[in-house]
Design an enzyme around this catalytic site. Structure first.
Site, PDB file in Angstrom:
ATOM      1  N   PRO A   1      14.956  85.731  25.831  1.00  0.00           N
ATOM      2  CA  PRO A   1      13.724  85.218  25.237  1.00  0.00           C
ATOM      3  C   PRO A   1      12.786  84.537  26.223  1.00  0.00           C
ATOM      4  CG  PRO A   1      15.620  83.885  24.591  1.00  0.00           C
ATOM      5  CD  PRO A   1      16.156  85.121  25.245  1.00  0.00           C
ATOM      6  N   ASN A   2      11.533  84.831  26.036  1.00  0.00           N
ATOM      7  CA  ASN A   2      10.406  84.243  26.784  1.00  0.00           C
ATOM      8  C   ASN A   2      10.282  84.745  28.222  1.00  0.00           C
ATOM      9  OD1 ASN A   2       9.555  82.503  24.586  1.00  0.00           O
ATOM     10  ND2 ASN A   2      11.452  81.389  24.965  1.00  0.00           N
TER      11      ASN A   2
ATOM     12  N   ARG B   1      20.340  72.035  29.745  1.00  0.00           N
ATOM     13  CA  ARG B   1      20.427  73.298  30.486  1.00  0.00           C
ATOM     14  C   ARG B   1      21.646  73.346  31.405  1.00  0.00           C
ATOM     15  NH1 ARG B   1      15.320  75.595  29.431  1.00  0.00           N
ATOM     16  NH2 ARG B   1      13.741  74.000  29.185  1.00  0.00           N
TER      17      ARG B   1
ATOM     18  N   ALA C   1      17.176  80.833  27.047  1.00  0.00           N
ATOM     19  CA  ALA C   1      17.721  79.677  26.324  1.00  0.00           C
ATOM     20  C   ALA C   1      18.973  80.009  25.520  1.00  0.00           C
ATOM     21  CB  ALA C   1      16.644  79.088  25.416  1.00  0.00           C
TER      22      ALA C   1
ATOM     23  N   GLU D   1      25.714  86.342  35.313  1.00  0.00           N
ATOM     24  CA  GLU D   1      24.720  85.448  34.694  1.00  0.00           C
ATOM     25  C   GLU D   1      23.707  85.020  35.755  1.00  0.00           C
ATOM     26  OE1 GLU D   1      26.495  82.000  32.855  1.00  0.00           O
ATOM     27  OE2 GLU D   1      24.580  80.917  32.821  1.00  0.00           O
TER      28      GLU D   1
ATOM     29  N   TYR E   1       8.940  79.039  37.059  1.00  0.00           N
ATOM     30  CA  TYR E   1       9.410  80.428  37.052  1.00  0.00           C
ATOM     31  C   TYR E   1       8.609  81.363  37.971  1.00  0.00           C
ATOM     32  CZ  TYR E   1      12.005  78.741  33.015  1.00  0.00           C
ATOM     33  OH  TYR E   1      12.842  78.030  32.197  1.00  0.00           O
TER      34      TYR E   1
ATOM     35  N   ASN F   1      20.003  87.557  32.305  1.00  0.00           N
ATOM     36  CA  ASN F   1      19.349  86.262  32.164  1.00  0.00           C
ATOM     37  C   ASN F   1      19.112  86.076  30.673  1.00  0.00           C
ATOM     38  OD1 ASN F   1      17.822  83.961  32.100  1.00  0.00           O
ATOM     39  ND2 ASN F   1      16.482  84.541  33.799  1.00  0.00           N
TER      40      ASN F   1
ATOM     41  N   HIS G   1      19.920  82.928  36.564  1.00  0.00           N
ATOM     42  CA  HIS G   1      18.795  82.066  36.189  1.00  0.00           C
ATOM     43  C   HIS G   1      17.819  81.993  37.352  1.00  0.00           C
ATOM     44  CE1 HIS G   1      20.903  80.955  32.596  1.00  0.00           C
ATOM     45  NE2 HIS G   1      21.975  80.748  33.338  1.00  0.00           N
ATOM     46  N   ILE G   2      16.563  82.033  37.002  1.00  0.00           N
ATOM     47  CA  ILE G   2      15.512  81.943  38.022  1.00  0.00           C
ATOM     48  C   ILE G   2      15.467  80.524  38.574  1.00  0.00           C
ATOM     49  CG2 ILE G   2      13.004  82.083  38.353  1.00  0.00           C
ATOM     50  CD1 ILE G   2      13.091  84.198  35.990  1.00  0.00           C
ATOM     51  N   SER G   3      15.522  79.569  37.669  1.00  0.00           N
ATOM     52  CA  SER G   3      15.463  78.163  38.072  1.00  0.00           C
ATOM     53  C   SER G   3      16.874  77.625  38.299  1.00  0.00           C
ATOM     54  CB  SER G   3      14.773  77.336  36.979  1.00  0.00           C
ATOM     55  OG  SER G   3      15.538  77.347  35.787  1.00  0.00           O
TER      56      SER G   3
ATOM     57  N   ARG H   1      17.731  70.532  36.190  1.00  0.00           N
ATOM     58  CA  ARG H   1      16.757  70.350  35.107  1.00  0.00           C
ATOM     59  C   ARG H   1      17.374  69.514  33.979  1.00  0.00           C
ATOM     60  NH1 ARG H   1      14.245  75.973  33.632  1.00  0.00           N
ATOM     61  NH2 ARG H   1      12.756  74.577  32.577  1.00  0.00           N
TER      62      ARG H   1
ATOM     63  N   ASP I   1      30.915  86.215  23.105  1.00  0.00           N
ATOM     64  CA  ASP I   1      31.877  87.147  22.507  1.00  0.00           C
ATOM     65  C   ASP I   1      31.578  88.580  22.928  1.00  0.00           C
ATOM     66  OD1 ASP I   1      33.180  85.085  21.253  1.00  0.00           O
ATOM     67  OD2 ASP I   1      32.356  85.468  19.261  1.00  0.00           O
TER      68      ASP I   1
ATOM     69  N   HIS J   1      22.418  78.650  26.523  1.00  0.00           N
ATOM     70  CA  HIS J   1      22.902  77.314  26.170  1.00  0.00           C
ATOM     71  C   HIS J   1      23.344  77.200  24.709  1.00  0.00           C
ATOM     72  CE1 HIS J   1      20.894  76.693  29.954  1.00  0.00           C
ATOM     73  NE2 HIS J   1      19.720  76.981  29.424  1.00  0.00           N
TER      74      HIS J   1
ATOM     75  N   ARG K   1       4.268  82.008  32.105  1.00  0.00           N
ATOM     76  CA  ARG K   1       5.020  80.894  31.537  1.00  0.00           C
ATOM     77  C   ARG K   1       5.415  79.902  32.637  1.00  0.00           C
ATOM     78  NH1 ARG K   1      11.420  81.519  30.168  1.00  0.00           N
ATOM     79  NH2 ARG K   1      11.661  79.495  29.188  1.00  0.00           N
TER      80      ARG K   1
HETATM   81  C1  DQA Z   1      16.307  80.341  32.549  1.00  0.00           C
HETATM   82  C2  DQA Z   1      16.758  78.883  32.352  1.00  0.00           C
HETATM   83  C3  DQA Z   1      16.924  78.585  30.878  1.00  0.00           C
HETATM   84  O1  DQA Z   1      17.337  77.239  30.706  1.00  0.00           O
HETATM   85  C4  DQA Z   1      15.616  78.774  30.151  1.00  0.00           C
HETATM   86  O2  DQA Z   1      15.780  78.549  28.776  1.00  0.00           O
HETATM   87  C5  DQA Z   1      15.002  80.095  30.413  1.00  0.00           C
HETATM   88  C6  DQA Z   1      15.052  80.653  31.759  1.00  0.00           C
HETATM   89  C7  DQA Z   1      16.017  80.646  34.029  1.00  0.00           C
HETATM   90  O3  DQA Z   1      15.920  81.827  34.346  1.00  0.00           O
HETATM   91  O4  DQA Z   1      15.857  79.744  34.841  1.00  0.00           O
HETATM   92  O5  DQA Z   1      14.398  80.699  29.535  1.00  0.00           O
HETATM   93  O6  DQA Z   1      17.347  81.194  32.128  1.00  0.00           O
END
Ligand code: DQA
Length: 143
Positions: A9-10, A108, A74, A95, A22, A71, A97-99, A104, A84, A77, A17
């Site tokens: 998502p997002n 997170r 959210a 897994e 990001y 990725n 994550h960009i950040s 943070r 599963d 979390h 964003r």
């Molecule tokens: C994220 C980190 C997550 O906490 C956040 O909700 C995202 C992006 C990252 O790529 O840093 O949507 O997965």
């Protein structure tokens, strides 16, 4: 060799964003460079804002592809359903994550999906995806 990149998502809003966190590049503009770097790999890309669609895609590719770069945004979390699903698949899931989620907000810091993943890469911007592809190519599927 087939690797599926899945963004949750997002992440369709990358470039727009919160660019301070990001970055300014969309995933669509980053992907061709990544694909060109690994001409021997079929790098597929999928994005959805919907948890069940992420699960559908992982179930679709997870029995035939060599790895998934995930990725989960959210849902990382919150989602036992994603955990599963990951645990149901024979292919390795990395897994991403960009950040640097650990630098943070505290909510997170906890990932519900990490326990099912082969490893976690976080904090390297979009280069996190390349590092995850490298990890799969380097034989992350070996126990
Ligand atoms: C994220 C980190 C997550 O906490 C956040 O909700 C995202 C992006 C990252 O790529 O840093 O949507 O997965």
């Amino acid at each position: 060799m087939k690797i599926q990149i899945i963004n949750g998502p997002n992440l369709n809003l990358l470039g727009v964003r919160e660019p301070g966190i990001y970055g300014k590049s969309s995933f669509e503009s980053y992907l061709p460079g990544l694909q060109a770097r690994y001409p021997e790999v079929q790098l597929h890309y999928y994005q959805s804002n919907i948890e069940g669609e992420l699960i559908d895609k992982m179930q679709e590719v997870g029995f035939s592809f060599d790895g998934i770069v995930l990725n989960a945004g959210a849902y990382t979390h919150t989602s036992i359903a994603l955990l599963d699903c990951i645990r149901s698949l024979p292919c390795p899931v990395v897994e991403v994550h960009i950040s640097n989620v650990h630098g943070r907000e505290e909510f997170r810091h906890r990932s519900l999906i990490s326990a099912g993943c082969k490893g976690v890469i976080a904090g390297f911007g979009l280069d996190s995806y390349r590092l995850a592809v490298e990890a799969i190519l380097n034989g992350v599927s070996e126990p």
